[in-house]
Design a protein around this motif. Sequence first.
Motif, PDB file in Angstrom:
ATOM      1  N   GLY A  12       0.831  -1.200   0.000  1.00  0.00           N
ATOM      2  CA  GLY A  12       0.000   0.000   0.000  1.00  0.00           C
ATOM      3  C   GLY A  12       0.861   1.244   0.000  1.00  0.00           C
ATOM      4  O   GLY A  12       1.634   1.458   0.928  1.00  0.00           O
ATOM      5  N   CYS A  86      -0.863  -2.033   4.676  1.00  0.00           N
ATOM      6  CA  CYS A  86      -1.272  -0.634   4.843  1.00  0.00           C
ATOM      7  C   CYS A  86      -2.248  -0.221   3.749  1.00  0.00           C
ATOM      8  O   CYS A  86      -2.203   0.906   3.258  1.00  0.00           O
ATOM      9  CB  CYS A  86      -0.045   0.281   4.818  1.00  0.00           C
ATOM     10  N   VAL A  87      -3.113  -1.132   3.345  1.00  0.00           N
ATOM     11  CA  VAL A  87      -4.083  -0.835   2.294  1.00  0.00           C
ATOM     12  C   VAL A  87      -5.337  -0.210   2.903  1.00  0.00           C
ATOM     13  O   VAL A  87      -5.587  -0.323   4.107  1.00  0.00           O
ATOM     14  CB  VAL A  87      -4.446  -2.114   1.520  1.00  0.00           C
ATOM     15  N   ASP A  88      -6.128   0.455   2.057  1.00  0.00           N
ATOM     16  CA  ASP A  88      -7.321   1.104   2.582  1.00  0.00           C
ATOM     17  C   ASP A  88      -8.451   0.105   2.765  1.00  0.00           C
ATOM     18  O   ASP A  88      -8.478  -0.957   2.129  1.00  0.00           O
ATOM     19  CB  ASP A  88      -7.758   2.271   1.703  1.00  0.00           C
ATOM     20  N   THR A  89      -9.370   0.455   3.645  1.00  0.00           N
ATOM     21  CA  THR A  89     -10.532  -0.393   3.933  1.00  0.00           C
ATOM     22  C   THR A  89     -11.786   0.477   3.845  1.00  0.00           C
ATOM     23  O   THR A  89     -12.386   0.821   4.858  1.00  0.00           O
ATOM     24  CB  THR A  89     -10.414  -1.032   5.333  1.00  0.00           C
ATOM     25  N   ARG A 101      -9.091  -5.612  -0.011  1.00  0.00           N
ATOM     26  CA  ARG A 101      -7.681  -5.315  -0.267  1.00  0.00           C
ATOM     27  C   ARG A 101      -6.777  -5.985   0.767  1.00  0.00           C
ATOM     28  O   ARG A 101      -5.659  -6.400   0.449  1.00  0.00           O
ATOM     29  CB  ARG A 101      -7.467  -3.799  -0.283  1.00  0.00           C
ATOM     30  N   VAL A 102      -7.249  -6.078   2.001  1.00  0.00           N
ATOM     31  CA  VAL A 102      -6.475  -6.790   3.028  1.00  0.00           C
ATOM     32  C   VAL A 102      -6.324  -8.248   2.637  1.00  0.00           C
ATOM     33  O   VAL A 102      -5.220  -8.811   2.673  1.00  0.00           O
ATOM     34  CB  VAL A 102      -7.151  -6.670   4.412  1.00  0.00           C
ATOM     35  N   LYS A 121      -1.571  -2.735   9.649  1.00  0.00           N
ATOM     36  CA  LYS A 121      -1.776  -1.372  10.124  1.00  0.00           C
ATOM     37  C   LYS A 121      -3.115  -0.817   9.649  1.00  0.00           C
ATOM     38  O   LYS A 121      -3.613   0.166  10.204  1.00  0.00           O
ATOM     39  CB  LYS A 121      -0.640  -0.458   9.650  1.00  0.00           C
ATOM     40  N   SER A 122      -3.677  -1.413   8.615  1.00  0.00           N
ATOM     41  CA  SER A 122      -4.980  -0.970   8.121  1.00  0.00           C
ATOM     42  C   SER A 122      -6.017  -1.039   9.242  1.00  0.00           C
ATOM     43  O   SER A 122      -5.966  -1.926  10.102  1.00  0.00           O
ATOM     44  CB  SER A 122      -5.432  -1.855   6.957  1.00  0.00           C
ATOM     45  N   THR A 123      -6.963  -0.113   9.208  1.00  0.00           N
ATOM     46  CA  THR A 123      -8.043  -0.121  10.199  1.00  0.00           C
ATOM     47  C   THR A 123      -9.063  -1.179   9.807  1.00  0.00           C
ATOM     48  O   THR A 123      -9.669  -1.114   8.734  1.00  0.00           O
ATOM     49  CB  THR A 123      -8.714   1.254  10.271  1.00  0.00           C
ATOM     50  N   CYS A 261     -10.420   9.160   7.913  1.00  0.00           N
ATOM     51  CA  CYS A 261     -10.487   8.286   9.102  1.00  0.00           C
ATOM     52  C   CYS A 261     -11.754   8.456   9.927  1.00  0.00           C
ATOM     53  O   CYS A 261     -12.501   7.496  10.117  1.00  0.00           O
ATOM     54  CB  CYS A 261      -9.259   8.536   9.983  1.00  0.00           C
TER      55      CYS A 261
END
Length: 438
Positions: A12, A86-89, A101-102, A121-123, A261
Motif C-alpha cells: 500500500g 497498509c491498504v485502505d478499507t 484489499r487486506v 496497520k490498516s483499520t 479516518c
Amino acid sequence: MTGTSRRIAVFGAGYIGLVTGACFAELGHRVVVRDIQPERIRLLNSGEIPFFEPGLGDLIARNKERLSFTLDVQEAVSEAEVVFVCVDTPPTASGDADLSRVWAVIDAVRDASHLVAIVVKSTVPVGTGARVRAALDERGLTHVGYASNPEFTAEGRAVEDFLHPDRVVIGTSDGDKAAAWVTALYKPLDSPIELMDVASAEMVKLASNALLATRITFINEIATVCEATGADIGHVSRAVGLDHRLGPHFLKAGLGYGGSCFPKDSRALRAMASNSGYPFQLLNAVIQVNELQPRRAVQRLKAELNGLKGRRIALLGMTFKPATDDMREAPSTTLAARLLAEGATVTCWDPMAPHTTAHQDPWSSTTRHPDPLSALTDADAAILVTEWPELTDIDWPTAARTMRTPLFLDGRNLLDPTTLLAAGFTHMGVGRTTRRPS
C-alpha cells in the motif's frame, strides 16, 4: 534485534503505507513498498510524491538507497522478513469495512513461508486478525506470526506522528514471536509500547477515532446552543479545555470533521456494533450531528440572505483540513452540493485541493479561482471552510468592497470578528451570534 537493519515489505503506497515505509527507512531498515497502481509507482520511482504530506518528500529522498517501490509482489516479499499491510478499507454500502484489499495481500503472500510476521496497520473490524490467523494456519503458515499494529498518524503531521508517537499499540497472540520482533522495530522511537491481544488492538483504533469524533461533535452541539443563547463558543471551549480532566484538544467548533479516518471509522464501529446486535446510540448521534453541520451553515446563510437562488457564494477552502490535499469526506463538498441545490452559484479557492475535482460532482458545477480575492469578487456571501493560513493575510476592507454583499460566515472561527466588522462585513461564526457593522 535493537539496532539491527531489517528487511520490510509495505503493501500500500497511500498515506499510511508511504509514511510507514519512509519512516522505517529513516530508522535504518531496508524497505520495499508495493502498490497495485502503476501510475503511483511510476511517480514514486521518478522521485515524485502522489499526494501532499509535509516532510514526506524530503524523507523519501534522503532514504532512497534504502527505499524502493514496485508493482511486483515477489520483488516486495522475496527478501522481506515482515510484511506491513497498509491498504485502505473503504466502507461498503452497509457501512462495514471493505476488507477485500487486506485479503488480497494475504492471498498474495500465501507462498512467502520465509516471513517472520504479517503486521496489519490498516483499520479493520475487531475479529479480522483472528480470521487472518486462521487463514494463515490453513495455508501451512503457522510459523508466520501475526500482529495488529494500528496507526495513529494525522494527515498534515503524519511523519512527526510516526517518529514521535504518543504510544505504539501492538496486538499479538500469546507467545507469538511477532510481539518481540515488532516491538524491536519501534524501540528506537523511545515511546510507550502497549502490548495486548489482537482484538483489543483492533478496537483501540476504532475507539480512539470515535472518541475524538465525539468531542468534535459535542463542542459543535454546544456551539449551536451558544448561537441560540448569546454565549460565545470561543470563551466556552477555551475555559472548558483548561480543566485538567478534559484538556483543550478537539474542542474547536466548526463545520464538522472529515477526512479519511473519522467518518469511515465511526461508521465502521457503528456497523460492527449493529452486526453484534448492539445499537450504538451515542455514535449514531455523533454521525448524524456531524452530517448536519455544513447543512446548518447553508441554512443560516439562506435565512440571512432571504433565500439563496441566484446568489453567488464563495467557499474559501476545499480540503477537509489545512496542510493536506485530501478531499475525502470534506465538509466543502456537502456545502457546495447544498448551495447548488438551493440555486446558488458557487465559487471556490483552495491552495492545495487537486484540480481533478473540477471533473467531479458537485465541483464540476463550481468555478475555481487562483486566489481568495478573485473568488470573493461579486459574491453575496463567503464561507471560510478550511483554516488555511493565507486567509489571515487578506486585505479584508478591499475584499468587502469587491463583494455584492459583505457577509462572512467563518466556519472555523479562524479570523478576528472585530477585524471583519471594521472592514464592513456582517460576521457569522460557529457558536457566535451574528454581528453587523455599526
